[in-house]
Design a protein around this motif. Structure first.
Motif, PDB file in Angstrom:
ATOM      1  N   THR A 184       0.864  -1.198   0.000  1.00 25.18           N
ATOM      2  CA  THR A 184       0.000   0.000   0.000  1.00 25.18           C
ATOM      3  C   THR A 184       0.891   1.235   0.000  1.00 25.18           C
ATOM      4  N   LYS A 215       0.461   7.779  -1.127  1.00 26.38           N
ATOM      5  CA  LYS A 215      -0.040   8.581  -2.244  1.00 26.38           C
ATOM      6  C   LYS A 215       0.899   9.777  -2.441  1.00 26.38           C
ATOM      7  N   ASP A 249      -5.320  -4.226  -3.185  1.00 27.86           N
ATOM      8  CA  ASP A 249      -6.408  -3.260  -3.240  1.00 27.86           C
ATOM      9  C   ASP A 249      -7.443  -3.513  -2.157  1.00 27.86           C
ATOM     10  N   SER A 273      -4.914   0.072   2.392  1.00 36.39           N
ATOM     11  CA  SER A 273      -4.827   1.533   2.406  1.00 36.39           C
ATOM     12  C   SER A 273      -6.177   2.200   2.584  1.00 36.39           C
ATOM     13  N   LYS A 274      -7.248   1.441   2.431  1.00 33.74           N
ATOM     14  CA  LYS A 274      -8.567   2.039   2.647  1.00 33.74           C
ATOM     15  C   LYS A 274      -9.023   1.841   4.091  1.00 33.74           C
ATOM     16  N   THR A 309      -6.877   1.547  -5.741  1.00 34.42           N
ATOM     17  CA  THR A 309      -5.537   2.058  -5.422  1.00 34.42           C
ATOM     18  C   THR A 309      -4.548   1.920  -6.567  1.00 34.42           C
TER      19      THR A 309
END
Lengths: 376, 544
Positions: A260, A263, A289, A309-310, B517
């Protein structure tokens, strides 16, 4: 969704303790299976720290073939833990001939190898046995590694734990990963049952890996022994960790940067921005994901938890010096370590890797925005 | 013709033409707008003499004959003036009195488009509406453990990489030890493919460039546009906007004298350099800008005399073999920008694409491979090349992706797919399907012309006269009387509309698959098709 529970303790504890914690979280698993990874043993296995332990399930004929092969390759049995089922067989649990948990002495030519090559020889031996077993479906091998054993079976975790007599002194250990399965995607196949294992590294995951196919396609063509099987979409999490540590030679803290990555706006102020931006490009094929919570253990006694990452999954780490638990739900942690300071519980967020080191004295939270311990 | 004279073999009636003009006399004001705008002179003012007989019911009264003159629209039937169906006449008619209608049977004109032994050339696209991409469905909807994501509110990173990605082990070592790492650009996965300054009118080119600049600078969408082979206006070469541009070099090297001389003055490196070895519309048959379009401006930018046709050879003839040409040109172009700019070849869809790819995997400077499938468009080509030559993009991309997987080099050489994406209007679905088959990015040309500039060309052989510079919308014309019809600002605006709506649709596809992502390159478990043979060929799920 599967339930996960892991313990890391200074003093050896019983795997049944982890299974009981899974039972508290039973609304999240459907009794379709349980998997245990045990390491850092107390009891009699402590005397065989450097000797590989073979874990698996065989038919009688499979065991004969396994014995013949191991003898042929020069492995000598040193000690065996007989696992004799007790009481009524749990619903859904098949009748098995032999549960194998056996310590071997390595042949001299393997024992004399440098560590890296010796480790690969053990991986290849496990794979040979696995491939043999797939031919006749008579041998299932979960692990073959020093000071590490695995038990996996179909059925309700608590009932299976009692049926297999997991509550015994010989299995007391300091590192335990336990998973209660909820079988959603694949036919019940023990090779699809977490935790997964390769070269001393083990992880388990809940949730589903939507990026599974491209990641699998990448890993299985890297020429790394053991990147195969993929009966579960979560097996790639174990192999990505292995790739991070063993192939790329990066520290555990880098794992999260691979699955991950940060960003752009998060990378902007990172002191290792250039390296991490490059790493993100290089390892884009291994970006997961989610939604996933990954709990794992690496050689040396370190245990960790990361989230996708969410941050779409729960997960909590807590305990007291000498005993920490990693749990997919707080109720499991409350059951296992009720006498802890709950204010110090950590629920890792989307940038965190929560680590308890081999001293088992404290919880460390490594955020991706912190510098990585890199060595050129 | 008269009833009592011989008919020549190419004497066609209106019925024999692909398009018939329907003209409604009662609505026509005879303003003449339609005849003046027709790009091929297919209609003209008609003067009709009409005889009327007035017969009385009584036999004793002799019938009378009178003559009158009427004016109207007459359709020409000479092959070179056959209506192309562009409907510009309809567009300008104030009273909706005129419209071309497609013939109810295959035309006979097609057998006569070779007068003087000249095989038919045209612009546009392959005359075939079929698209395997349209039949691919997205079937792996997240409905259980993994929740479907919210396309409207979730955070997405759908960028792709353009440039050679090293194997992670090598790349990490190089990054830690300070070694050379190939340049990699993070770009939007929908690119504007190569359309040259010359093939396109100045207004169209300017509009596209403005739109791309707006997308990058105002909306943060890293959209890239390829120049095609036709040089670049000097001001753009020396501007900061060059970083959004992929320079193309092809076998004619048009405009490269100017580009090379501008290198010391460049404020920014270009995004990349594309070396064209082939294109989908005319595989293995070099570029062509016909003399109609080579005016003073085009000639100056390309460094050639005006008024002559500009064919590029089928291949780069300064080198001994294609493999050698690819390797040496990649090396040379990389060197020209100090190895800071990704350089990649573009080929036409072909069964030899995997061989080209295998070759590139061993060349550490090869930054990508662009493949233009049989449905690729062009400004000018022989009709036979456009309709019958080349390989479809879907299986070509899939083969190449699976080849990279087998080599353990998946995505290390990004595959850029082109040709027929959105040919029936399904741009996002076609693009997503190709990405899940293994493309890292897709490129469009005709769709951008249709959506951003109102190109009326179609796979039913409508218009498709880009080659002769008569584009009724001014998109592919070099005649100021035509291209002034096109407002560059409006083109830019529509291009932005196109990309923003595409982005929404792409998210509407990937979010239900549980992806946000990273771009789901090679996520072949997500797609299926209701054709068993196609499913087997593409190694995706067969669904009915």
């Amino acid at each position: 969704m599967c339930r996960l529970f892991a313990l890391t303790a200074s003093e050896p504890v019983s795997p049944m303790h982890a299974i009981r914690a899974l039972d508290v979280m039973r609304e999240g698993h459907d009794g379709s299976g349980v998997g245990l990874f045990l390491s850092d043993f107390g009891g009699p296995l402590a005397a065989f720290k450097d000797k590989p332990i073979l874990s698996g399930i065989c038919t009688r004929e499979g065991l004969r073939r396994l014995d013949a092969a191991m003898e042929d390759w020069g492995f000598t049995p040193l000690w065996e833990l007989p696992i004799t089922p007790q009481g009524p067989r749990p619903r859904w649990t098949p009748e098995r001939d032999v549960y194998v948990l056996r310590v071997y002495d390595m042949p001299a030519h393997i024992a004399a190898l440098p560590q890296q090559e010796r480790e690969l020889a053990l991986v290849r031996t496990r794979l040979e046995l696995r491939h043999m077993g797939l031919e006749n479906e008579d041998i299932i091998v979960f692990s073959f590694w020093p000071d590490a054993a695995m038990i996996k079976e179909i059925g309700d975790p608590l009932q299976v734990g009692e049926y297999l007599g997991v509550e015994r002194d010989e299995l007391l250990c300091r590192t335990i990963l336990a998973q209660g399965r909820q079988n959603t995607n694949y036919a019940i196949n023990l090779y699809a049952c977490h935790p997964f294992f390769i070269q001393g590294i083990s992880t388990m995951t809940n949730g589903e890996n939507t990026a599974f196919v491209p990641i699998r396609d990448f890993l299985m063509n890297q020429g790394v022994p053991g990147y195969e099987g993929y009966n579960s979409d979560s097996e790639v999490f174990t192999h990505i960790l292995h790739y991070t540590l063993k192939v790329l030679g990066l520290p555990l803290e880098a794992y999260k940067h691979i699955i991950t990555p940060l960003k752009d706006h998060e990378l902007e102020n990172h002191p290792q921005k250039a390296f991490l931006a490059r790493l993100k490009q290089l390892c884009r094929r291994m970006i997961i994901d989610g939604p996933n919570c990954v709990i794992g253990a690496i050689p040396g006694g370190t245990m960790f938890m990361v989230q996708d990452s969410k941050k779409l999954r729960p997960g909590v780490v807590g305990g007291r010096p000498g005993l920490f638990a990693f749990s997919s739900e707080i109720c499991g942690l409350d059951f296992a370590i009720p006498d802890r300071d709950r204010s110090k519980d950590v629920q890792p967020m989307h940038l965190d890797t929560v680590i308890v080191g081999p001293s088992r004295q404290e919880v460390t939270v490594c955020r991706q925005t912190q510098p990585l311990p890199l060595h050129s | 013709m008269s009833a009592n004279t011989a008919a020549s073999p190419s004497q066609l009636s209106i019925k024999d033409l692909p398009w018939q003009i329907q003209w409604r006399e009662e609505r026509c004001t005879l303003c003449g707008a339609c005849t003046s705008v027709c790009p091929v002179g297919a209609i003209r003012l008609g003067v009709f003499r009409k005889r009327e007989i007035h017969a009385h019911p009584s036999l004793s009264t002799r019938p009378k004959t009178t003559w009158s003159i009427r004016y109207g629209i007459q359709q020409c039937t000479e092959p070179h003036r056959a209506c192309v169906g562009c409907a510009t006449c309809t567009l300008v008619c104030p009273n909706d009195a005129i419209m071309p209608m497609h013939s109810d049977e295959k035309d006979k004109l097609r057998m006569h488009r070779n007068i003087g032994g000249q095989a038919r050339t045209r612009g546009g696209r392959r005359n075939d509406n079929e698209s395997v991409l349209d039949r691919i469905k997205f079937i792996r909807i997240s409905m259980l453990t993994d929740p479907a994501l919210d396309a409207g509110r979730h955070e997405f990173d759908l960028r792709t990489l353009l440039g050679r990605v090293l194997p992670p082990q090598e790349g990490v070592r190089a990054a830690l030890d300070g070694g050379w790492v190939p340049p990699v650009r993070e770009i939007y996965p929908l690119m504007i493919g190569s359309m040259s300054f010359g093939a396109l009118s100045p207004n169209m080119w300017e509009g596209l460039q403005m739109g791309v600049a707006y997308l990058n600078e105002e909306l943060g969408m890293p959209v890239r546009i390829c120049t095609g082979e036709g040089g670049v206006p000097p001001r753009l070469l020396r501007s900061r906007f060059l970083k959004y541009v992929i320079l193309q070099i092809a076998s004619g090297y048009f405009g490269w004298d100017e580009i090379i001389h501008a290198i010391p003055h460049m404020k920014e490196d270009p995004c990349a350099v594309e070396i064209k070895y082939g294109q989908g519309a005319k595989p293995g048959d070099g570029g062509l800008l016909m003399w109609h379009k080579v005016n003073q401006l085009i000639a100056a930018i390309r460094g050639v005399p005006p008024g002559v046709s500009l064919p590029s050879p089928p291949t780069h003839q300064t080198k001994y073999s294609i493999e050698e040409a690819v390797a040496k040109m990649i090396q040379s172009m990389s060197m020209a920008w100090g190895f800071r700019v990704p350089v990649y070849p573009k080929i036409s869809g072909t069964t030899t694409a995997t061989s080209v790819l295998n070759n590139l995997t061993r060349n550490p400077y090869a930054a990508a491979l662009a493949i233009d499938g049989e449905d690729g468009g062009t400004g000018a080509a022989y009709n036979v090349s456009m309709d019958h030559m080349g390989a479809p993009i879907a299986s070509n991309i899939r083969d190449c992706y699976l080849t990279l997987c087998a080599l353990g080099k998946q995505n290390e050489i990004p595959l850029i797919a082109g040709g027929g994406i959105g040919k029936n209007g399904n741009l996002a679905a076609n693009a997503a399907a190709l990405i899940m088959l293994g493309a890292s990015a897709v490129q469009i040309g005709k769709y951008a012309m249709q959506a951003a500039a109102g190109c009326v060309g179609s796979e039913s052989d409508r218009c498709n006269i880009c080659n002769i510079g008569k584009c009724p919308k001014g998109i592919t014309s070099q005649d100021p009387r035509l291209y002034r019809r096109l407002d560059p600002e409006k083109v830019a605006e529509r291009l932005v509309d196109l990309f923003v709506s595409f982005d929404t649709e792409l998210k509407k596809i990937v979010a239900p698959l549980g992806r946000s992502t990273s771009l789901p390159i090679g996520m072949s478990d997500a797609i299926g098709i209701n054709d068993k043979d196609a499913a087997d060929r593409l190694q995706i799920r067969y669904v009915v």
